[in-house]
Design a protein around this motif. Sequence first.
Motif, PDB file in Angstrom:
ATOM      1  N   THR A  79      60.195  22.088  46.615  1.00  0.00           N
ATOM      2  CA  THR A  79      61.517  21.563  46.954  1.00  0.00           C
ATOM      3  C   THR A  79      61.454  20.040  47.025  1.00  0.00           C
ATOM      4  O   THR A  79      60.600  19.490  47.724  1.00  0.00           O
ATOM      5  N   PRO A  80      62.335  19.313  46.328  1.00  0.00           N
ATOM      6  CA  PRO A  80      62.329  17.850  46.413  1.00  0.00           C
ATOM      7  C   PRO A  80      62.587  17.376  47.840  1.00  0.00           C
ATOM      8  O   PRO A  80      63.445  17.918  48.536  1.00  0.00           O
ATOM      9  N   VAL A  81      61.824  16.368  48.280  1.00  0.00           N
ATOM     10  CA  VAL A  81      61.931  15.836  49.641  1.00  0.00           C
ATOM     11  C   VAL A  81      62.003  14.315  49.584  1.00  0.00           C
ATOM     12  O   VAL A  81      61.158  13.672  48.950  1.00  0.00           O
ATOM     13  N   ILE A  82      63.009  13.757  50.259  1.00  0.00           N
ATOM     14  CA  ILE A  82      63.110  12.316  50.442  1.00  0.00           C
ATOM     15  C   ILE A  82      62.893  12.027  51.920  1.00  0.00           C
ATOM     16  O   ILE A  82      63.604  12.552  52.774  1.00  0.00           O
ATOM     17  N   MET A  83      61.902  11.197  52.240  1.00  0.00           N
ATOM     18  CA  MET A  83      61.587  10.867  53.620  1.00  0.00           C
ATOM     19  C   MET A  83      62.503   9.751  54.117  1.00  0.00           C
ATOM     20  O   MET A  83      62.771   8.789  53.391  1.00  0.00           O
ATOM     21  N   LEU A  84      62.959   9.882  55.368  1.00  0.00           N
ATOM     22  CA  LEU A  84      63.758   8.860  56.029  1.00  0.00           C
ATOM     23  C   LEU A  84      62.961   8.373  57.242  1.00  0.00           C
ATOM     24  O   LEU A  84      62.566   9.179  58.070  1.00  0.00           O
ATOM     25  N   LYS A  93      54.257   4.962  53.732  1.00  0.00           N
ATOM     26  CA  LYS A  93      54.755   5.338  52.414  1.00  0.00           C
ATOM     27  C   LYS A  93      53.685   6.099  51.647  1.00  0.00           C
ATOM     28  O   LYS A  93      53.954   7.130  51.017  1.00  0.00           O
ATOM     29  N   LEU A  94      52.450   5.599  51.709  1.00  0.00           N
ATOM     30  CA  LEU A  94      51.360   6.268  51.007  1.00  0.00           C
ATOM     31  C   LEU A  94      51.088   7.647  51.581  1.00  0.00           C
ATOM     32  O   LEU A  94      50.783   8.585  50.843  1.00  0.00           O
ATOM     33  N   THR A  95      51.209   7.785  52.907  1.00  0.00           N
ATOM     34  CA  THR A  95      51.026   9.099  53.538  1.00  0.00           C
ATOM     35  C   THR A  95      52.054  10.092  53.011  1.00  0.00           C
ATOM     36  O   THR A  95      51.727  11.224  52.639  1.00  0.00           O
ATOM     37  N   GLY A  96      53.328   9.660  52.994  1.00  0.00           N
ATOM     38  CA  GLY A  96      54.380  10.532  52.494  1.00  0.00           C
ATOM     39  C   GLY A  96      54.172  10.934  51.052  1.00  0.00           C
ATOM     40  O   GLY A  96      54.309  12.102  50.684  1.00  0.00           O
ATOM     41  N   LEU A  97      53.803   9.973  50.221  1.00  0.00           N
ATOM     42  CA  LEU A  97      53.595  10.275  48.806  1.00  0.00           C
ATOM     43  C   LEU A  97      52.359  11.144  48.607  1.00  0.00           C
ATOM     44  O   LEU A  97      52.343  12.012  47.726  1.00  0.00           O
ATOM     45  N   ARG A  98      51.335  10.918  49.443  1.00  0.00           N
ATOM     46  CA  ARG A  98      50.122  11.736  49.313  1.00  0.00           C
ATOM     47  C   ARG A  98      50.399  13.188  49.670  1.00  0.00           C
ATOM     48  O   ARG A  98      49.918  14.111  49.010  1.00  0.00           O
ATOM     49  N   ILE A  99      51.177  13.409  50.716  1.00  0.00           N
ATOM     50  CA  ILE A  99      51.491  14.779  51.125  1.00  0.00           C
ATOM     51  C   ILE A  99      52.420  15.449  50.114  1.00  0.00           C
ATOM     52  O   ILE A  99      52.384  16.661  49.937  1.00  0.00           O
ATOM     53  N   GLY A 100      53.242  14.647  49.440  1.00  0.00           N
ATOM     54  CA  GLY A 100      54.094  15.238  48.404  1.00  0.00           C
ATOM     55  C   GLY A 100      55.547  14.851  48.453  1.00  0.00           C
ATOM     56  O   GLY A 100      56.382  15.531  47.856  1.00  0.00           O
ATOM     57  N   ALA A 101      55.898  13.763  49.152  1.00  0.00           N
ATOM     58  CA  ALA A 101      57.293  13.317  49.155  1.00  0.00           C
ATOM     59  C   ALA A 101      57.685  12.811  47.767  1.00  0.00           C
ATOM     60  O   ALA A 101      56.866  12.261  47.041  1.00  0.00           O
ATOM     61  N   ASP A 102      58.945  13.022  47.408  1.00  0.00           N
ATOM     62  CA  ASP A 102      59.434  12.571  46.110  1.00  0.00           C
ATOM     63  C   ASP A 102      59.984  11.148  46.165  1.00  0.00           C
ATOM     64  O   ASP A 102      60.023  10.456  45.149  1.00  0.00           O
ATOM     65  N   ASP A 103      60.399  10.717  47.351  1.00  0.00           N
ATOM     66  CA  ASP A 103      60.928   9.367  47.519  1.00  0.00           C
ATOM     67  C   ASP A 103      60.882   9.019  49.002  1.00  0.00           C
ATOM     68  O   ASP A 103      60.614   9.874  49.841  1.00  0.00           O
ATOM     69  N   TYR A 104      61.175   7.758  49.320  1.00  0.00           N
ATOM     70  CA  TYR A 104      60.960   7.244  50.664  1.00  0.00           C
ATOM     71  C   TYR A 104      62.012   6.192  50.931  1.00  0.00           C
ATOM     72  O   TYR A 104      62.139   5.231  50.169  1.00  0.00           O
ATOM     73  N   ALA A 120      69.094  10.903  41.818  1.00  0.00           N
ATOM     74  CA  ALA A 120      67.974  10.605  40.927  1.00  0.00           C
ATOM     75  C   ALA A 120      66.846  11.619  41.074  1.00  0.00           C
ATOM     76  O   ALA A 120      66.284  12.096  40.077  1.00  0.00           O
ATOM     77  N   VAL A 121      66.514  11.963  42.320  1.00  0.00           N
ATOM     78  CA  VAL A 121      65.426  12.916  42.547  1.00  0.00           C
ATOM     79  C   VAL A 121      65.798  14.301  42.016  1.00  0.00           C
ATOM     80  O   VAL A 121      64.980  14.984  41.385  1.00  0.00           O
ATOM     81  N   LEU A 122      67.028  14.732  42.236  1.00  0.00           N
ATOM     82  CA  LEU A 122      67.458  16.031  41.712  1.00  0.00           C
ATOM     83  C   LEU A 122      67.454  16.035  40.186  1.00  0.00           C
ATOM     84  O   LEU A 122      67.107  17.038  39.561  1.00  0.00           O
TER      85      LEU A 122
END
Length: 236
Positions: A79-84, A93-104, A120-122
Amino acid sequence: MQDAQTGALVLLAEDEPEIADILEAYLGREGFRTVRASDGRRALESHLSLRPDLVLLDVQMPLLDGWRVLSCIRERGDTPVIMLTALDQDVDKLTGLRIGADDYVVKPFNPAEVVARVHAVLRRAGKASRKAGQILRSAPFEIDLENHVASVTIGDEPQTLNLTLTEFKLLSEMARFPKRAYSRAELLVSCLPEGDALERTVDSHVSKLRKKLEDLGIEGVPASVRGVGYRLRELE
């Protein structure tokens, strides 16, 4: 002309009501449907039961923080995930992207920018799924989604499975994430004809699918998950 993504369901996991209200309003104007969760546990429950198209996920939430929620979502699927977050640090930011976030997105943010990123992510997720999603491979199964053909390899020989449409849908759904536990309610909604409204109907179709696989020497597939439903294979 509205974007083809309109009508997509966005899970808004945010514990600050004012921010959630603003994002919900902006997303609604673009035609998105929204559901809200004010803590991490509720976010995971909503993700499992509602299967949203995208999650807007705050990092600092009660009960379970966003990192743990994101990790659980990634164990379940893609499932696409954007972190807020209010944490404007490269390590976050690197933590979120490493775990699998699609955007931040860092607070304070322009809600119109958040909506643009949702689009954009969808869009990216849709292109990826169309490109890679025509053939599902989960040993020993290979499933051609476009042509509705499923085969199983026994030894070195692939054999085509003689499945009903519902059996094919059940196998395909569980093959996407073979270790994930699917509830009967989920399988009922996604795989069975609209006229079938009883969860026990799922058991009947799974039983028939399992029998066909047992006849080929494949035992215990799909596997039962007590109190939940089914998964394609047992956890190792």
